[in-house]
Design a protein around this motif. Sequence first.
Motif, PDB file in Angstrom:
ATOM      1  N   ARG A   5     -75.905 -23.728  35.805  1.00 43.48           N
ATOM      2  CA  ARG A   5     -74.576 -23.129  35.774  1.00 43.48           C
ATOM      3  C   ARG A   5     -74.458 -22.032  36.823  1.00 43.48           C
ATOM      4  O   ARG A   5     -75.404 -21.292  37.064  1.00 43.48           O
ATOM      5  CB  ARG A   5     -74.262 -22.572  34.394  1.00 43.48           C
ATOM      6  N   GLU A   6     -73.277 -21.962  37.440  1.00 46.03           N
ATOM      7  CA  GLU A   6     -72.973 -20.927  38.415  1.00 46.03           C
ATOM      8  C   GLU A   6     -71.648 -20.287  38.023  1.00 46.03           C
ATOM      9  O   GLU A   6     -70.794 -20.922  37.411  1.00 46.03           O
ATOM     10  CB  GLU A   6     -72.869 -21.539  39.819  1.00 46.03           C
ATOM     11  N   MET A   7     -71.488 -19.043  38.419  1.00 44.61           N
ATOM     12  CA  MET A   7     -70.277 -18.336  38.027  1.00 44.61           C
ATOM     13  C   MET A   7     -69.041 -18.878  38.738  1.00 44.61           C
ATOM     14  O   MET A   7     -69.070 -19.175  39.924  1.00 44.61           O
ATOM     15  CB  MET A   7     -70.408 -16.834  38.302  1.00 44.61           C
ATOM     16  N   ILE A   8     -67.949 -18.973  37.988  1.00 43.06           N
ATOM     17  CA  ILE A   8     -66.644 -19.313  38.531  1.00 43.06           C
ATOM     18  C   ILE A   8     -65.772 -18.051  38.496  1.00 43.06           C
ATOM     19  O   ILE A   8     -65.675 -17.392  37.455  1.00 43.06           O
ATOM     20  CB  ILE A   8     -65.964 -20.427  37.716  1.00 43.06           C
ATOM     21  N   SER A   9     -65.166 -17.713  39.614  1.00 45.94           N
ATOM     22  CA  SER A   9     -64.237 -16.584  39.681  1.00 45.94           C
ATOM     23  C   SER A   9     -62.813 -17.125  39.535  1.00 45.94           C
ATOM     24  O   SER A   9     -62.318 -17.811  40.425  1.00 45.94           O
ATOM     25  CB  SER A   9     -64.391 -15.840  41.013  1.00 45.94           C
ATOM     26  N   VAL A  10     -62.188 -16.813  38.412  1.00 43.22           N
ATOM     27  CA  VAL A  10     -60.807 -17.222  38.174  1.00 43.22           C
ATOM     28  C   VAL A  10     -59.905 -16.077  38.632  1.00 43.22           C
ATOM     29  O   VAL A  10     -60.014 -14.954  38.128  1.00 43.22           O
ATOM     30  CB  VAL A  10     -60.559 -17.536  36.691  1.00 43.22           C
ATOM     31  N   ILE A  11     -59.035 -16.357  39.588  1.00 46.98           N
ATOM     32  CA  ILE A  11     -58.192 -15.323  40.198  1.00 46.98           C
ATOM     33  C   ILE A  11     -56.741 -15.528  39.768  1.00 46.98           C
ATOM     34  O   ILE A  11     -56.153 -16.588  40.012  1.00 46.98           O
ATOM     35  CB  ILE A  11     -58.314 -15.354  41.731  1.00 46.98           C
ATOM     36  N   VAL A  12     -56.182 -14.498  39.138  1.00 47.66           N
ATOM     37  CA  VAL A  12     -54.811 -14.555  38.633  1.00 47.66           C
ATOM     38  C   VAL A  12     -53.984 -13.436  39.268  1.00 47.66           C
ATOM     39  O   VAL A  12     -54.155 -12.261  38.913  1.00 47.66           O
ATOM     40  CB  VAL A  12     -54.766 -14.417  37.095  1.00 47.66           C
ATOM     41  N   PRO A  13     -53.109 -13.746  40.223  1.00 44.66           N
ATOM     42  CA  PRO A  13     -52.189 -12.725  40.729  1.00 44.66           C
ATOM     43  C   PRO A  13     -51.053 -12.547  39.726  1.00 44.66           C
ATOM     44  O   PRO A  13     -50.549 -13.527  39.181  1.00 44.66           O
ATOM     45  CB  PRO A  13     -51.684 -13.335  42.050  1.00 44.66           C
ATOM     46  N   ALA A  14     -50.658 -11.302  39.479  1.00 44.02           N
ATOM     47  CA  ALA A  14     -49.649 -11.065  38.447  1.00 44.02           C
ATOM     48  C   ALA A  14     -48.631 -10.040  38.914  1.00 44.02           C
ATOM     49  O   ALA A  14     -48.988  -8.939  39.339  1.00 44.02           O
ATOM     50  CB  ALA A  14     -50.322 -10.581  37.162  1.00 44.02           C
ATOM     51  N   TYR A  15     -47.367 -10.424  38.813  1.00 44.47           N
ATOM     52  CA  TYR A  15     -46.277  -9.498  39.138  1.00 44.47           C
ATOM     53  C   TYR A  15     -45.195  -9.632  38.079  1.00 44.47           C
ATOM     54  O   TYR A  15     -44.597 -10.703  37.919  1.00 44.47           O
ATOM     55  CB  TYR A  15     -45.700  -9.790  40.527  1.00 44.47           C
ATOM     56  N   ASN A  16     -44.989  -8.580  37.312  1.00 43.87           N
ATOM     57  CA  ASN A  16     -43.987  -8.570  36.231  1.00 43.87           C
ATOM     58  C   ASN A  16     -44.115  -9.820  35.354  1.00 43.87           C
ATOM     59  O   ASN A  16     -43.155 -10.562  35.142  1.00 43.87           O
ATOM     60  CB  ASN A  16     -42.574  -8.469  36.808  1.00 43.87           C
ATOM     61  N   ALA A  17     -45.330 -10.031  34.856  1.00 44.71           N
ATOM     62  CA  ALA A  17     -45.657 -11.259  34.125  1.00 44.71           C
ATOM     63  C   ALA A  17     -45.884 -11.013  32.640  1.00 44.71           C
ATOM     64  O   ALA A  17     -46.538 -11.813  31.968  1.00 44.71           O
ATOM     65  CB  ALA A  17     -46.906 -11.896  34.740  1.00 44.71           C
ATOM     66  N   ALA A  18     -45.350  -9.914  32.100  1.00 39.85           N
ATOM     67  CA  ALA A  18     -45.640  -9.531  30.723  1.00 39.85           C
ATOM     68  C   ALA A  18     -45.293 -10.617  29.706  1.00 39.85           C
ATOM     69  O   ALA A  18     -45.960 -10.754  28.683  1.00 39.85           O
ATOM     70  CB  ALA A  18     -44.899  -8.237  30.382  1.00 39.85           C
ATOM     71  N   ASP A  19     -44.261 -11.402  29.971  1.00 44.13           N
ATOM     72  CA  ASP A  19     -43.819 -12.400  29.001  1.00 44.13           C
ATOM     73  C   ASP A  19     -44.761 -13.600  28.903  1.00 44.13           C
ATOM     74  O   ASP A  19     -44.694 -14.346  27.916  1.00 44.13           O
ATOM     75  CB  ASP A  19     -42.420 -12.907  29.368  1.00 44.13           C
ATOM     76  N   TYR A  20     -45.601 -13.787  29.898  1.00 47.31           N
ATOM     77  CA  TYR A  20     -46.401 -15.018  29.951  1.00 47.31           C
ATOM     78  C   TYR A  20     -47.905 -14.799  30.120  1.00 47.31           C
ATOM     79  O   TYR A  20     -48.692 -15.688  29.803  1.00 47.31           O
ATOM     80  CB  TYR A  20     -45.919 -15.893  31.122  1.00 47.31           C
ATOM     81  N   ILE A  21     -48.318 -13.646  30.623  1.00 47.80           N
ATOM     82  CA  ILE A  21     -49.702 -13.511  31.055  1.00 47.80           C
ATOM     83  C   ILE A  21     -50.698 -13.560  29.904  1.00 47.80           C
ATOM     84  O   ILE A  21     -51.848 -13.964  30.081  1.00 47.80           O
ATOM     85  CB  ILE A  21     -49.897 -12.230  31.894  1.00 47.80           C
ATOM     86  N   GLY A  22     -50.284 -13.194  28.704  1.00 46.09           N
ATOM     87  CA  GLY A  22     -51.191 -13.281  27.564  1.00 46.09           C
ATOM     88  C   GLY A  22     -51.660 -14.711  27.328  1.00 46.09           C
ATOM     89  O   GLY A  22     -52.849 -14.976  27.129  1.00 46.09           O
ATOM     90  N   THR A  23     -50.720 -15.645  27.361  1.00 48.87           N
ATOM     91  CA  THR A  23     -51.054 -17.065  27.200  1.00 48.87           C
ATOM     92  C   THR A  23     -51.962 -17.542  28.316  1.00 48.87           C
ATOM     93  O   THR A  23     -52.930 -18.283  28.082  1.00 48.87           O
ATOM     94  CB  THR A  23     -49.762 -17.904  27.200  1.00 48.87           C
ATOM     95  N   CYS A  24     -51.677 -17.108  29.535  1.00 50.13           N
ATOM     96  CA  CYS A  24     -52.485 -17.485  30.699  1.00 50.13           C
ATOM     97  C   CYS A  24     -53.930 -17.022  30.537  1.00 50.13           C
ATOM     98  O   CYS A  24     -54.873 -17.816  30.666  1.00 50.13           O
ATOM     99  CB  CYS A  24     -51.864 -16.877  31.960  1.00 50.13           C
ATOM    100  N   LEU A  25     -54.134 -15.727  30.261  1.00 49.74           N
ATOM    101  CA  LEU A  25     -55.486 -15.182  30.170  1.00 49.74           C
ATOM    102  C   LEU A  25     -56.250 -15.760  28.982  1.00 49.74           C
ATOM    103  O   LEU A  25     -57.453 -16.029  29.078  1.00 49.74           O
ATOM    104  CB  LEU A  25     -55.419 -13.655  30.073  1.00 49.74           C
TER     105      LEU A  25
END
Length: 337
Positions: A5-25
């Motif tokens: 296993r090797e590490m995967i870096s998941v990159i999430v850019p976020a701008y005014n995403a309060a309504d949706y980012i919880g589900t994403c993360l």
Amino acid sequence: MKDVREMISVIVPAYNAADYIGTCLESVLRQRYTDLELIVVNDGSKDRTEEICGRFAKRDPRVRILSCPHRGVSAARNEGIRMAKGAYLFFLDSDDAIHHGLLWVLYRTARRTKAEVTACGSRKIESASFRKIRAQAEKKELGRDYILMENEEAVRNLIYVKRSGELFMIGGKLIRKDAVEMTEFDEKLIAGEDTKYMYQILVNGGRVAALRAKGYFYRIRKDSAHGDQSIRTWKSRCRCERYLRDQEEKRGNEDHAARKEYAIFRSISEQYMFGRIAGDKAMAGDAAAVRKAERKGRMYRRMGLWGKVKSHLAFHCYPVYYLYYILYRMFCRAAGL
């Protein structure tokens, strides 16, 4: 295959995403593949995005947050790349989500094939139905069938917008970090930046393992950047298409360049039509000016008669072109294209 296993870096850019980012993360932290870091780049949000991300960081040490002034999604992704410690990169938009088994299947396929890019398809879901349809999809395991493409075949896939791996978009791609050390997102583009980024990876020799499974859940929002018909967004997409056209012409792939020329004129025609329908003189005028300039280019002669006829209809009889547009969209939807 040995279970390395090797590490995967998941990159999430976020701008005014309060309504949706919880589900994403949450969709990332629930992954079957646990050797990951979750990098959230807060791109100058003015809502509760940073507060929500902070809660996730407190409960899970894999979450890292970088807050910076608002500079756009390309700059945010580039910051995330510079922070990344993983052997692989995975980009996820803050309003989207992924199947709980996606990173595991992508990683195993990447290890098996040694591909620089391992891709899955996306499932487009209206925002109002997102939770219900995603929950139904999560009940099924992802299939592991894939096709392997050498880089030139993958470039053709991107140019002709074929569905295998949906290479024109960045979502759902596991990318080996050492394959993109010299590649960054173009910060001058506000749309089309992911297509240009993927193209550069493929042209530089990137092979693709494309899964048939659709493990990336793409949220359709009326207010999203992807649905924005503003002049700036349209011009940015045109700049990306011109970049691909010109690069393919330099590489001697005139058929590819002609295909991009066709795509440019289709975009110009649609922009003009939308402008006329909306009574937006600026939008229609910009499209007319771009069309006039593009018709002087060498590749215009290679575009083909049908493309020229459609362009003529759009500018000289746009109601007929609009009828064609509606019928074509209905056909594509019925055919699942």
